[in-house]
Motif scaffolding. Structure first.
Motif, PDB file in Angstrom:
ATOM      1  N   TYR A   1      -0.601  45.362 -10.128  1.00 32.36           N
ATOM      2  CA  TYR A   1       0.469  46.256  -9.554  1.00 32.36           C
ATOM      3  C   TYR A   1       1.853  45.264  -9.502  1.00 32.36           C
ATOM      4  O   TYR A   1       1.701  44.080  -9.401  1.00 32.36           O
ATOM      5  CB  TYR A   1       0.350  46.803  -8.233  1.00 32.36           C
ATOM      6  N   ASP A   2       2.998  45.848  -9.120  1.00 36.58           N
ATOM      7  CA  ASP A   2       4.423  45.274  -8.930  1.00 36.58           C
ATOM      8  C   ASP A   2       4.477  44.454 -10.569  1.00 36.58           C
ATOM      9  O   ASP A   2       4.717  43.216 -10.388  1.00 36.58           O
ATOM     10  CB  ASP A   2       4.275  44.245  -8.043  1.00 36.58           C
ATOM     11  N   ARG A   3       4.194  45.056 -11.432  1.00 41.86           N
ATOM     12  CA  ARG A   3       4.204  44.385 -12.937  1.00 41.86           C
ATOM     13  C   ARG A   3       5.627  44.386 -13.272  1.00 41.86           C
ATOM     14  O   ARG A   3       6.262  45.478 -13.403  1.00 41.86           O
ATOM     15  CB  ARG A   3       3.413  45.075 -13.715  1.00 41.86           C
ATOM     16  N   GLN A   4       6.094  43.256 -13.767  1.00 39.95           N
ATOM     17  CA  GLN A   4       7.545  43.291 -14.152  1.00 39.95           C
ATOM     18  C   GLN A   4       7.646  42.565 -15.374  1.00 39.95           C
ATOM     19  O   GLN A   4       6.928  41.552 -15.645  1.00 39.95           O
ATOM     20  CB  GLN A   4       8.316  42.642 -12.917  1.00 39.95           C
ATOM     21  N   VAL A   5       8.505  43.272 -16.436  1.00 38.19           N
ATOM     22  CA  VAL A   5       8.804  42.238 -17.526  1.00 38.19           C
ATOM     23  C   VAL A   5       9.953  41.846 -17.674  1.00 38.19           C
ATOM     24  O   VAL A   5      11.183  42.501 -17.496  1.00 38.19           O
ATOM     25  CB  VAL A   5       8.343  43.421 -18.878  1.00 38.19           C
ATOM     26  N   THR A   6      10.191  40.641 -18.310  1.00 36.45           N
ATOM     27  CA  THR A   6      11.491  40.237 -18.518  1.00 36.45           C
ATOM     28  C   THR A   6      11.359  39.360 -19.834  1.00 36.45           C
ATOM     29  O   THR A   6      10.498  38.827 -20.453  1.00 36.45           O
ATOM     30  CB  THR A   6      11.788  38.805 -17.636  1.00 36.45           C
ATOM     31  N   PHE A   7      12.472  39.686 -20.708  1.00 37.63           N
ATOM     32  CA  PHE A   7      12.513  39.180 -22.231  1.00 37.63           C
ATOM     33  C   PHE A   7      13.277  37.966 -21.904  1.00 37.63           C
ATOM     34  O   PHE A   7      14.516  37.900 -21.355  1.00 37.63           O
ATOM     35  CB  PHE A   7      13.033  40.198 -23.217  1.00 37.63           C
TER      36      PHE A   7
ATOM     37  N   LYS B   1       8.704  33.068 -18.043  1.00 38.21           N
ATOM     38  CA  LYS B   1       8.927  33.670 -16.893  1.00 38.21           C
ATOM     39  C   LYS B   1       8.484  35.100 -16.441  1.00 38.21           C
ATOM     40  O   LYS B   1       7.335  34.944 -15.910  1.00 38.21           O
ATOM     41  CB  LYS B   1      10.527  33.802 -17.305  1.00 38.21           C
ATOM     42  N   ILE B   2       9.092  36.439 -16.297  1.00 37.25           N
ATOM     43  CA  ILE B   2       8.626  37.417 -15.605  1.00 37.25           C
ATOM     44  C   ILE B   2       8.473  38.820 -16.462  1.00 37.25           C
ATOM     45  O   ILE B   2       9.524  39.263 -17.438  1.00 37.25           O
ATOM     46  CB  ILE B   2       9.414  37.731 -14.386  1.00 37.25           C
ATOM     47  N   ALA B   3       7.836  40.366 -15.956  1.00 36.53           N
ATOM     48  CA  ALA B   3       7.618  41.771 -16.345  1.00 36.53           C
ATOM     49  C   ALA B   3       7.819  42.948 -15.673  1.00 36.53           C
ATOM     50  O   ALA B   3       7.385  42.735 -14.417  1.00 36.53           O
ATOM     51  CB  ALA B   3       6.484  41.506 -17.225  1.00 36.53           C
ATOM     52  N   GLY B   4       8.264  44.173 -16.057  1.00 37.74           N
ATOM     53  CA  GLY B   4       8.685  45.178 -15.186  1.00 37.74           C
ATOM     54  C   GLY B   4       8.103  46.875 -15.593  1.00 37.74           C
ATOM     55  O   GLY B   4       8.178  47.296 -16.527  1.00 37.74           O
ATOM     56  N   ALA B   5       7.445  47.155 -14.635  1.00 34.35           N
ATOM     57  CA  ALA B   5       6.875  48.352 -14.374  1.00 34.35           C
ATOM     58  C   ALA B   5       6.627  48.641 -12.951  1.00 34.35           C
ATOM     59  O   ALA B   5       5.815  47.737 -12.417  1.00 34.35           O
ATOM     60  CB  ALA B   5       5.831  48.898 -15.389  1.00 34.35           C
ATOM     61  N   ASP B   6       7.226  49.645 -12.255  1.00 29.05           N
ATOM     62  CA  ASP B   6       6.811  49.557 -10.789  1.00 29.05           C
ATOM     63  C   ASP B   6       6.406  50.911 -10.489  1.00 29.05           C
ATOM     64  O   ASP B   6       5.038  51.394 -10.523  1.00 29.05           O
ATOM     65  CB  ASP B   6       7.864  49.319 -10.052  1.00 29.05           C
TER      66      ASP B   6
ATOM     67  N   ASP C   1      10.914  52.105 -21.337  1.00 35.71           N
ATOM     68  CA  ASP C   1      11.408  51.077 -22.557  1.00 35.71           C
ATOM     69  C   ASP C   1      10.175  50.793 -23.454  1.00 35.71           C
ATOM     70  O   ASP C   1       9.402  50.079 -22.860  1.00 35.71           O
ATOM     71  CB  ASP C   1      11.946  49.935 -21.806  1.00 35.71           C
ATOM     72  N   PRO C   2      10.284  51.363 -24.728  1.00 40.32           N
ATOM     73  CA  PRO C   2       9.023  50.942 -25.513  1.00 40.32           C
ATOM     74  C   PRO C   2       8.807  49.617 -25.803  1.00 40.32           C
ATOM     75  O   PRO C   2       7.597  49.332 -25.857  1.00 40.32           O
ATOM     76  CB  PRO C   2       9.650  51.702 -26.681  1.00 40.32           C
ATOM     77  N   LYS C   3       9.625  48.727 -25.652  1.00 39.08           N
ATOM     78  CA  LYS C   3       9.452  47.350 -25.763  1.00 39.08           C
ATOM     79  C   LYS C   3       8.810  46.529 -24.811  1.00 39.08           C
ATOM     80  O   LYS C   3       7.861  45.885 -24.805  1.00 39.08           O
ATOM     81  CB  LYS C   3      10.690  46.594 -26.237  1.00 39.08           C
ATOM     82  N   LYS C   4       9.330  47.041 -23.535  1.00 39.81           N
ATOM     83  CA  LYS C   4       8.413  46.794 -22.291  1.00 39.81           C
ATOM     84  C   LYS C   4       6.994  47.345 -22.308  1.00 39.81           C
ATOM     85  O   LYS C   4       6.005  46.540 -21.743  1.00 39.81           O
ATOM     86  CB  LYS C   4       9.265  47.251 -21.177  1.00 39.81           C
ATOM     87  N   ASP C   5       6.884  48.456 -22.590  1.00 37.92           N
ATOM     88  CA  ASP C   5       5.658  49.194 -22.529  1.00 37.92           C
ATOM     89  C   ASP C   5       4.696  48.431 -23.446  1.00 37.92           C
ATOM     90  O   ASP C   5       3.477  48.404 -23.314  1.00 37.92           O
ATOM     91  CB  ASP C   5       6.009  50.572 -22.681  1.00 37.92           C
TER      92      ASP C   5
ATOM     93  N   VAL D   1       9.831  36.645 -27.294  1.00 40.28           N
ATOM     94  CA  VAL D   1       9.218  35.878 -26.164  1.00 40.28           C
ATOM     95  C   VAL D   1       9.250  36.832 -24.851  1.00 40.28           C
ATOM     96  O   VAL D   1      10.592  37.483 -24.771  1.00 40.28           O
ATOM     97  CB  VAL D   1       9.657  34.485 -26.156  1.00 40.28           C
ATOM     98  N   ALA D   2       8.464  36.914 -24.101  1.00 39.79           N
ATOM     99  CA  ALA D   2       8.684  37.782 -22.826  1.00 39.79           C
ATOM    100  C   ALA D   2       7.797  37.206 -21.710  1.00 39.79           C
ATOM    101  O   ALA D   2       6.978  36.175 -22.019  1.00 39.79           O
ATOM    102  CB  ALA D   2       8.218  39.292 -23.280  1.00 39.79           C
ATOM    103  N   ALA D   3       8.161  37.909 -20.548  1.00 39.86           N
ATOM    104  CA  ALA D   3       7.301  37.186 -19.490  1.00 39.86           C
ATOM    105  C   ALA D   3       6.988  38.383 -18.514  1.00 39.86           C
ATOM    106  O   ALA D   3       7.632  39.299 -18.396  1.00 39.86           O
ATOM    107  CB  ALA D   3       8.071  36.199 -18.599  1.00 39.86           C
ATOM    108  N   VAL D   4       5.547  38.297 -18.036  1.00 42.56           N
ATOM    109  CA  VAL D   4       5.021  39.130 -17.444  1.00 42.56           C
ATOM    110  C   VAL D   4       4.774  38.802 -16.058  1.00 42.56           C
ATOM    111  O   VAL D   4       4.060  37.846 -15.911  1.00 42.56           O
ATOM    112  CB  VAL D   4       3.955  39.949 -17.831  1.00 42.56           C
ATOM    113  N   ALA D   5       5.208  39.310 -14.957  1.00 40.47           N
ATOM    114  CA  ALA D   5       4.741  38.873 -13.638  1.00 40.47           C
ATOM    115  C   ALA D   5       4.071  40.137 -12.818  1.00 40.47           C
ATOM    116  O   ALA D   5       4.484  41.205 -12.935  1.00 40.47           O
ATOM    117  CB  ALA D   5       5.786  38.596 -12.667  1.00 40.47           C
ATOM    118  N   TYR D   6       2.867  39.490 -12.152  1.00 38.47           N
ATOM    119  CA  TYR D   6       2.068  41.002 -11.529  1.00 38.47           C
ATOM    120  C   TYR D   6       1.242  40.470 -10.586  1.00 38.47           C
ATOM    121  O   TYR D   6       0.998  39.154 -10.371  1.00 38.47           O
ATOM    122  CB  TYR D   6       1.427  41.405 -12.621  1.00 38.47           C
ATOM    123  N   CYS D   7       1.087  41.349  -9.564  1.00 42.23           N
ATOM    124  CA  CYS D   7      -0.093  40.961  -8.440  1.00 42.23           C
ATOM    125  C   CYS D   7      -1.378  41.433  -8.950  1.00 42.23           C
ATOM    126  O   CYS D   7      -1.635  42.514  -9.640  1.00 42.23           O
ATOM    127  CB  CYS D   7       0.309  41.864  -7.229  1.00 42.23           C
TER     128      CYS D   7
END
Length: 222
Positions: A146-152, A35-40, A82-86, A157-163
């Protein structure tokens, strides 16, 4: 002509990819999930460049990654708070750097490649790296993420989406050393990716699958 080939979702299990993986060194990991991940931006709406994560930040024995002076990756978004997302984003960055190191650094082994990738994503990376070698190419310049987003998705298990924006990178001929700066900017220089990561027994967030989303590429052209 593209500056850099697209990192596609599925890698063919070619003999060249297998040989490359056998020379990578490093440690294998676990695999499986999506799936997806978050930092904007920071609170002021201003984009911040993320400092490259250091190998010793979390006490893990990580392989060193060194890119040439004329190759740079810029990861926008900074810390999420969020330390986990980082932690997930940091290992995502390290994976990207490990792939670029394998393309641009003339070394017999690249242990970081297998340290941060597993399963399908490892084969995809090997195929991608081999595509440069087959054409006798490398690259120089700056790539922006950029436009990096994290989803747990679930525990471990996690997902990272990015451009990805590679408009400031240029193909380099390995035989002559010449750099082609004449390529005009195009939609092919942008990419949107969904990646799935799983935390292995060592505590490393390994990328296990990568999906290139062609129809979402336009959203990255900014």
């Amino acid at each position: 002509m593209n500056r850099r080939p697209t990192l596609l979702a599925a890698a063919a299990m070619t003999a060249a990819a297998v040989l490359l993986l056998s020379a990578c060194g490093g440690s294998d990991g676990d695999s499986k999930d999506n799936k997806i991940a978050g930092a904007d931006s920071d609170s002021g709406g201003k984009k911040k460049e993320s400092p490259s994560p250091k190998a010793s930040d979390d006490g893990l024995d990580r392989p060193e990654i060194k890119l040439p002076k004329d190759v740079k990756n810029v990861f926008e978004g900074g810390k999420t708070g969020d330390p986990k997302k980082d932690a997930v984003l940091a290992d995502n960055e390290r994976r990207i750097n490990s792939i670029d190191e394998a393309i641009t650094v003339d070394a017999k082994t690249h242990p970081a490649l297998k340290f941060y990738s597993s399963g399908e994503a490892l084969l995809t990376a090997a195929d991608y790296i081999q595509s440069f070698s087959k054409e006798g190419k490398s690259f120089i310049g700056t790539t922006r993420y950029y436009d990096r987003q994290v989803t747990f998705l679930k525990e471990g298990v996690a997902a990272v989406a990015y451009c990805q924006d590679s408009t400031k990178t240029y193909p380099k001929d390995l035989k002559t050393g010449k750099v082609d700066r004449s390529i005009p900017e195009s939609a092919d220089d942008y990419g949107f990716y969904n990646t799935r990561l799983k935390k292995n027994a060592k505590g490393v967030w390994q990328t296990e699958s990568v999906t290139y989303v062609e129809e979402a590429t336009k959203k990255c052209m900014k």
